[in-house]
Design an enzyme around this catalytic site. Structure first.
Site, short mmCIF file in Angstrom:
data_model
loop_
_atom_site.label_atom_id
_atom_site.label_comp_id
_atom_site.label_asym_id
_atom_site.label_seq_id
_atom_site.Cartn_x
_atom_site.Cartn_y
_atom_site.Cartn_z
N ALA A 175 6.79 3.13 -1.48
CA ALA A 175 8.10 2.46 -1.51
C ALA A 175 7.97 1.04 -0.97
CB ALA A 175 9.10 3.23 -0.69
N HIS A 178 14.80 -10.05 10.48
CA HIS A 178 15.39 -11.32 10.01
C HIS A 178 14.51 -12.51 10.38
CE1 HIS A 178 17.22 -9.80 13.71
NE2 HIS A 178 17.18 -11.03 14.16
N HIS A 210 43.94 -13.31 14.77
CA HIS A 210 44.43 -12.40 15.79
C HIS A 210 45.02 -11.16 15.13
CE1 HIS A 210 46.28 -10.97 19.47
NE2 HIS A 210 47.39 -10.77 18.78
N GLY A 242 2.76 -6.92 8.82
CA GLY A 242 3.64 -6.27 9.79
C GLY A 242 2.97 -5.72 11.03
N ILE A 297 14.21 0.04 20.43
CA ILE A 297 13.89 1.25 19.65
C ILE A 297 14.10 2.51 20.50
CG2 ILE A 297 12.03 2.49 18.45
CD1 ILE A 297 10.97 -0.22 17.48
N GLY A 334 9.85 3.84 27.44
CA GLY A 334 10.13 2.46 27.00
C GLY A 334 11.62 2.25 26.75
N ALA A 335 12.24 1.38 27.57
CA ALA A 335 13.69 1.15 27.44
C ALA A 335 13.99 -0.12 26.68
CB ALA A 335 14.35 1.14 28.82
N GLY A 387 6.61 -0.56 22.39
CA GLY A 387 6.45 -1.81 21.65
C GLY A 387 5.61 -1.59 20.41
N LYS A 398 0.81 -1.23 0.00
CA LYS A 398 0.00 0.00 0.00
C LYS A 398 0.84 1.27 0.00
CE LYS A 398 -0.83 -0.02 5.01
NZ LYS A 398 0.10 1.04 5.37
#
Ligand code: FAD
Length: 466
Positions: A40, A322, A445, A146, A186, A182-183, A272, A37
């Protein structure tokens, strides 16, 4: 678009779940259409999530380093100035390049891009309203619509002063004061961006710890580091209400039964996200979301209606790009007769602060709740040669292994580029490795991954460099 065009698969939503599923299905020979919708492609992740936030994190990190992070290297920089307009322009360019890239991938793979909002009319029938108006019919329909920012009652979004991550990725000027409610990832990422660019940032969290889903010990260590960077935290606190007066937001907090008020230039509500199914017509095909708005699916991502599947943020599980991608691939591979599968035990999770916090598998607290006997190995970055060379001494690697079998149960990393380091741990977990497997793998290393090897050695009490 011709009316009632017929496809093997119609994917609704071109986020990382939807577009990856569409491409994989086309690779497997299915005739695929993907309806989106927004103008992009790329979904929340590419347009207003992962990518623009990381672009700003990288830019603000460079700004901060140039301002006062290079003295130890003997590099004197003066006259450092912020050009926020250019910083935002660069971010937009990165987003534009990647979203256009998805359109090219669709073309290359023969996925039909349908522009418009999709609605389920009946199993196998999807109507589209928008530039490519019409009806699509398909053997299979995959919902990949989503999520959206969860609202906070009493602290309602107004898009200007009380905002979600979308607006906080595009402030026109640096707010003098910013409250982050909110911690989680995001909130801490965007809080870090604006703190680096000059805002006085306060973070309130309803729980008694930051990043509540991550390892407790590493979360507490991250909090201390962020405090040194200038962020302030008020835990076990609820933002009860907010009102805009002039150009400020007055916020009332409640903590331990006491209320207090404070004013801020901007408030970012990042408590959230919730599944997004608005206008999708779920009810018309007999699908009812659960109490959290999620679409219920089985292990093959099939809903209760034959021929309709769902993946990504709109179903259970962590809301991660992911994870959505893996589910998209597994779902369409199953449709094509292959053995699609997602190993949820090995899905990494990253908070892109600096240092970064990354984890895969179980936390120590989860293991103890499950009464698992474990052995834990830790290795601090201050003892890692490469980290010292980089002047990055904060953080540690923590590896949790089963006490009897030595099999890896969880790997948690707080440190420089933890987002990259966690890939090795995810691979090891996917292969069912033991801590000894990691410890016996030759690591170049001097590199940061040597800290992972040393933590694996520490599981058996035989770290070399500490
Ligand atoms: P989405 O990406 O939300 O895509 C869904 C798409 O469906 C959207 O493009 C939407 O327009 C479209 N759509 C919805 N309904 C319809 C309809 N009816 N018709 C047509 N199209 C429709 N995750 C990470 O893994 N790493 C990160 O660093 C990270 N950072 C983030 C930072 C921020 C600020 C935010 C907000 C999120 C971040 N996330 C991150 C989360 C990540 O963006 C989501 O988990 C991911 O985008 C979910 O993918 P999805 O395909 O399920 O849904």
């Amino acid at each position: 678009m011709a009316n009632a065009s017929r496809h093997d698969l119609v994917v609704i939503g071109a986020g990382p779940g939807g577009y990856v599923a569409a491409i994989r299905a086309a690779q497997l020979g299915l005739n695929v259409a993907c309806v989106e919708k927004e103008a992009a492609l790329g979904g929340t992740c590419l347009r207003i999530g992962c990518i623009p936030s990381k672009a700003l994190l990288d830019s603000s990190e460079l700004f901060e380093k140039a301002k006062d992070g290079l003295d130890a290297h003997g590099v004197k920089v003066s006259g450092v100035e912020l050009d926020l307009v250019s910083m935002m322009r660069r971010k937009d360019k990165v987003v534009k390049g990647l979203t256009a890239g998805v359109a090219s991938l669709f073309k290359k793979n023969g996925v039909t891009h349908v522009r418009g909002a999709a609605r389920l009319v009946a199993p196998g029938t999807v109507s589209v309203v928008g530039a490519d108006e019409g009806t699509l019919s398909a053997k299979h329909v995959l919902i990949a619509t989503g999520s959206e920012p969860a609202p906070l009652p009493g602290v309602e979004f107004d898009g200007r002063f009380i905002v979600s991550s979308e607006e906080a990725l595009a402030f026109a000027e640096v707010p003098r004061t910013l409250l982050v409610v909110g911690a989680g990832a995001i909130g801490l990422e965007l809080g870090s961006v604006w703190a680096r660019l000059g805002s006085k940032v306060k973070v309130v969290e309803f729980m008694d710890r930051i990043v509540p889903l991550m390892d407790k010990e590493l979360g507490a260590a991250l909090k201390k580091i962020l405090e040194k960077q200038g962020l302030s935290f008020q835990l076990s606190t609820i933002a009860k209400s907010a009102s805009v007066a002039g150009s400020e937001v007055r916020v009332t907090f409640e903590a331990a039964g006491k209320t207090s008020t404070e004013s801020f230039d901007k408030v970012l509500v990042a408590i959230g996200r919730r599944p997004y199914t608005m206008g999708l017509g779920l009810e018309d095909v007999g699908l009812t979301p659960d109490a959290k708005g999620r679409i219920d699916v089985d292990e093959h991502f099939a809903t209760s209606v034959a021929g309709i599947y769902a993946i990504g943020d709109v179903i259970r599980g962590p809301m991660l790009a992911h994870k959505a991608e893996e589910e998209g691939v597994a779902c369409v591979e199953t449709l094509a007769g292959l053995a699609g599968h997602v190993n949820y035990e090995a899905v990494p999770n990253v908070v892109y602060t600096w240092p970064e916090l990354a984890s895969v598998g179980r936390t120590e607290e989860e293991c103890s709740e499950q009464k698992r006997e474990v052995r834990i190995g830790k290795f601090p970055f201050f003892a890692n040669g490469r980290a010292r060379a980089m002047e990055e001494r904060d953080g540690l690697v923590k590896i949790i292994a089963d006490a009897k079998s030595d099999r890896l149960l969880g790997v948690h990393i707080l440190g420089p580029r933890a987002s990259d380091l966690i890939a090795e741990a995810a691979l090891a977990m996917e292969f069912g490795s033991s801590a000894e497997d990691l410890a016996r793998t030759c690591h170049a290393h001097p590199t940061l991954p040597e800290a992972v090897k040393e933590a694996a050695l520490a599981v058996a009490g035989r770290s070399i460099h500490i």
